[in-house]
Each structure stands twice: as C-alpha cells, then as structure tokens.
Design a protein around this motif. Sequence first.
Motif, PDB file in Angstrom:
ATOM      1  N   TYR A   1       2.177   6.716  -6.692  1.00 20.97           N
ATOM      2  CA  TYR A   1       1.050   7.526  -7.168  1.00 20.97           C
ATOM      3  C   TYR A   1       1.181   8.990  -6.743  1.00 20.97           C
ATOM      4  O   TYR A   1       0.934   9.906  -7.527  1.00 20.97           O
ATOM      5  N   PHE A   2       1.560   9.217  -5.464  1.00 18.29           N
ATOM      6  CA  PHE A   2       1.655  10.577  -4.936  1.00 18.29           C
ATOM      7  C   PHE A   2       3.096  11.092  -4.925  1.00 18.29           C
ATOM      8  O   PHE A   2       3.386  12.102  -4.298  1.00 18.29           O
TER       9      PHE A   2
ATOM     10  N   PHE B   1       0.831  -1.212   0.000  1.00 16.50           N
ATOM     11  CA  PHE B   1       0.000   0.000   0.000  1.00 16.50           C
ATOM     12  C   PHE B   1       0.868   1.265   0.000  1.00 16.50           C
ATOM     13  O   PHE B   1       0.619   2.190  -0.772  1.00 16.50           O
TER      14      PHE B   1
ATOM     15  N   SER C   1       1.196   3.994  -2.960  1.00 18.47           N
ATOM     16  CA  SER C   1       0.909   5.394  -2.608  1.00 18.47           C
ATOM     17  C   SER C   1       2.091   6.286  -2.935  1.00 18.47           C
ATOM     18  O   SER C   1       1.914   7.406  -3.434  1.00 18.47           O
TER      19      SER C   1
END
Length: 177
Positions: A16-17, A9, A13
């Motif tokens: 993606y970020f 996760f 993340s």
Amino acid sequence: YWSMTIVLFFAVSLIYFGDTIYDSISVIADVIIYRYENSENLFSFLMSSRDNYVSDAFNDFFKSGIWPIKLIIGGGAFMSFRPDYYSGMIFDTLENEFFDIFFMYGLVGLVIYLGIIFYELYRIYKVSTILSFLFLLFALHSIFAGHILFDGIPIMAGLLIIMMSKNSKQAKLSFNI
C-alpha cells in the motif's frame, strides 16, 4: 498465529505504501550520491567535508609556540587547536571526534580513545559478530563524522551495544535463543 498476522500486516503495508517508501529512500540515496560525486575524494566524502576544518586546525596548531607539548598532552577542551587565547573566544570543536580528541588531549588521549574502541570491539566480537559489526559502524562514525562522544543521545547507542554484549549470554539462556 501472531507472527503470520504481523508478516501479513507488513506485507500489505509495504504494498500500500510502496510508492511513498520508494520515494523516501530514493531521496536519501540521491543526497548521498550527490555528495559523493561532488566530493574531492573518498576521505572528504567520509568526513562530510570536515577535512577542510581539520586542515585549518593543523595550520593553527603549528602556529603555537608550545605545539610539541600540545602534541603529547593536547591543548585542553578550550584552547584545543588554537595557537593563542583570544578575548571572547568560545569553545570550538571540529565535529570530528578523532581530531577533537587529538587536539584536546594529544596523543595520550588519542591512544586511550582508540584503545577503548579496540578493546570493546574485541570483547564484543568474542560474544556476537552482529553486535561487533554494529559497534564497528558506531566507532567508524565517531572517528570519521563525529557527533557521537560529545552528544548525549548517540553515545547511548554505543552504550546499549556494550551492555547488550555483556548480557547476551544471560539473555540467550533466559529466552532459549
């Protein structure tokens, strides 16, 4: 199973970020670099330019006729570094705990303040190197930049480190660390 899910996760993340995180960290770094480059010296940078306040406070301090007494026991929380009482004068701090304590409680208060810091640092170091490093950073922030002792929320971080060090042996036994 859960640990792999959490790692996955965070990895997704981060990907993606990533740009948003990078931009945020870059802004923080730019501010720190800008302040460092525009400081007169390292001491001024570490004190967040409060060294000017301290210099002015010493000038006022030595104007007092009783400065030798204030040197030993301080001028109290209200008068602090002020040479005289002024009508309508309000409580004033330098926002630097090392010098605030010196001006308020003199050399006696400063010795007690530093003594507590060194005692706790030594005691925490015997238990945990990591916690002692965190406490050292906490203490250095208090000494140079302030906003620790005279603010209720940051002091909780120091107390948390102290309590964690006092209970670390019990926690290691309970959690098989």
